[in-house]
Structure formats: structure tokens, C-alpha cells
Write a protein that holds these residues in place. Structure first.
Motif, PDB file in Angstrom:
ATOM      1  N   TRP A 110      35.408  -2.914  31.231  1.00 17.97           N
ATOM      2  CA  TRP A 110      36.180  -3.145  30.063  1.00 17.97           C
ATOM      3  C   TRP A 110      37.520  -2.770  29.575  1.00 17.97           C
ATOM      4  O   TRP A 110      38.340  -1.783  30.364  1.00 17.97           O
ATOM      5  N   VAL A 112      40.921  -0.825  27.287  1.00 18.64           N
ATOM      6  CA  VAL A 112      40.595   0.738  26.280  1.00 18.64           C
ATOM      7  C   VAL A 112      40.187   0.000  25.418  1.00 18.64           C
ATOM      8  O   VAL A 112      39.420   1.266  24.736  1.00 18.64           O
ATOM      9  N   PRO A 113      40.849  -0.900  24.416  1.00 21.66           N
ATOM     10  CA  PRO A 113      40.144  -1.395  23.126  1.00 21.66           C
ATOM     11  C   PRO A 113      39.272  -1.502  23.564  1.00 21.66           C
ATOM     12  O   PRO A 113      38.422  -1.311  21.834  1.00 21.66           O
ATOM     13  N   ASP A 114      38.148  -1.781  24.283  1.00 22.72           N
ATOM     14  CA  ASP A 114      37.379  -2.523  24.320  1.00 22.72           C
ATOM     15  C   ASP A 114      35.912  -1.535  23.949  1.00 22.72           C
ATOM     16  O   ASP A 114      35.243  -1.201  22.990  1.00 22.72           O
ATOM     17  N   GLN A 115      36.954  -0.419  25.250  1.00 24.86           N
ATOM     18  CA  GLN A 115      35.645   0.617  25.236  1.00 24.86           C
ATOM     19  C   GLN A 115      35.431   1.588  23.912  1.00 24.86           C
ATOM     20  O   GLN A 115      35.094   1.910  23.195  1.00 24.86           O
ATOM     21  N   LEU A 116      36.679   1.855  23.615  1.00 23.52           N
ATOM     22  CA  LEU A 116      36.927   2.361  22.149  1.00 23.52           C
ATOM     23  C   LEU A 116      35.970   1.701  20.992  1.00 23.52           C
ATOM     24  O   LEU A 116      36.153   2.861  20.048  1.00 23.52           O
ATOM     25  N   ALA A 117      36.239   0.247  20.986  1.00 25.87           N
ATOM     26  CA  ALA A 117      35.504  -0.361  20.230  1.00 25.87           C
ATOM     27  C   ALA A 117      33.876  -0.172  19.610  1.00 25.87           C
ATOM     28  O   ALA A 117      33.334   0.494  18.620  1.00 25.87           O
ATOM     29  N   GLU A 118      33.455   0.243  21.707  1.00 23.99           N
ATOM     30  CA  GLU A 118      31.947   0.390  21.544  1.00 23.99           C
ATOM     31  C   GLU A 118      31.784   1.311  21.562  1.00 23.99           C
ATOM     32  O   GLU A 118      30.651   1.701  20.723  1.00 23.99           O
ATOM     33  N   MET A 119      32.854   2.563  21.472  1.00 20.37           N
ATOM     34  CA  MET A 119      32.191   4.354  21.530  1.00 20.37           C
ATOM     35  C   MET A 119      32.427   3.996  19.468  1.00 20.37           C
ATOM     36  O   MET A 119      31.194   4.530  19.374  1.00 20.37           O
ATOM     37  N   ARG A 120      32.745   3.465  19.297  1.00 18.97           N
ATOM     38  CA  ARG A 120      33.439   3.389  17.313  1.00 18.97           C
ATOM     39  C   ARG A 120      31.985   2.657  16.350  1.00 18.97           C
ATOM     40  O   ARG A 120      32.232   3.033  15.636  1.00 18.97           O
ATOM     41  N   LEU A 124      38.345  -3.097  16.507  1.00 18.63           N
ATOM     42  CA  LEU A 124      39.694  -2.670  16.955  1.00 18.63           C
ATOM     43  C   LEU A 124      40.373  -3.559  15.827  1.00 18.63           C
ATOM     44  O   LEU A 124      40.398  -4.518  16.369  1.00 18.63           O
TER      45      LEU A 124
END
Length: 124
Positions: A110, A112-120, A124
């Protein structure tokens, strides 16, 4: 065999403070220069600086101070450590991964934006 200027040892033997030496130079040297020379031995120094220090020391002590009064020889072990340090500094860097760097992310992972979206839990 090497030489170094050990102003701190000379000052200590004579009971002179770095502050008094700063005042004796009458602004011809920066206070930071005098304090730096007093704090640690110098192996490279400008000759004009040495001259100014010697003049000020002569005024403080009331007798001529020669350059050999503030110089000391380095032992063979000190010379060897210094030479090894020079070799390490001058050695070319090895190709490849830098020591301590993180491994690159594997292909297909993934972003970085994909990982952040998953965590949130949202896009995004």
C-alpha cells in the motif's frame, strides 16, 4: 610523533584563567577562540593566533613565553589513533544500503495515503 598546542595545561600550570587571557588579548582574539584553545589541545592553529596568545601570556607572566612552552608531543599511541581516524574519514563510502537505513517497502504494498486511510477508516 606529532605536536599539539595545549594552552589549557599551560594556563593551569601557571594559575592563569582563560578569562584573564581573553582580557589580556584586548580584543585581538575572539573570546570563543581563547576558550576553545584552553578547553582542548589544538593540532591546527593560525600562526597569527599563536603570536597573539604568546604576547598576551608574556604580558600576564611578566616574562617571555615561547611557542615551545605551550606545545607538547603526542605519544605513538595518540599518533596511531589520529591516523586511524583520518583513514576512516577519508575512506570512500561503500556502495549499497547505508547503515541504519530502513529497508525499502516491497513492491505492491500500500502507498502511504492508502495506509493512512485504512488507519483512519475513511478515504482521503
Amino acid at each position: 610523533m606529532g605536536l599539539q598546542m595545549n594552552l589549557g595545561a599551560y594556563l593551569e600550570r601557571r594559575g592563569i584563567t582563560a578569562y584573564r587571557l581573553v582580557k589580556a588579548t584586548e580584543g585581538r582574539l575572539a573570546a570563543a577562540t581563547v576558550y576553545g584553545l584552553a578547553a582542548r589541545p589544538a593540532q591546527r592553529i593560525d600562526l597569527a593566533t599563536v603570536g597573539t596568545v604568546l604576547e598576551a601570556l608574556s604580558e600576564l607572566t611578566g616574562s617571555p613565553v615561547q611557542v615551545q612552552d605551550v606545545l607538547e608531543t603526542l605519544d605513538a599511541e595518540g599518533d596511531q589513533r589520529r591516523e586511524e581516524a583520518r583513514r576512516r574519514i577519508a575512506a570512500p563510502r561503500r556502495a549499497g544500503k547505508a547503515q541504519g537505513s530502513a529497508a525499502p517497502a516491497p513492491e505492491g504494498e500500500w502507498s502511504v495515503p492508502d495506509q493512512l486511510a485504512e488507519m483512519r477508516g475513511r478515504d482521503l
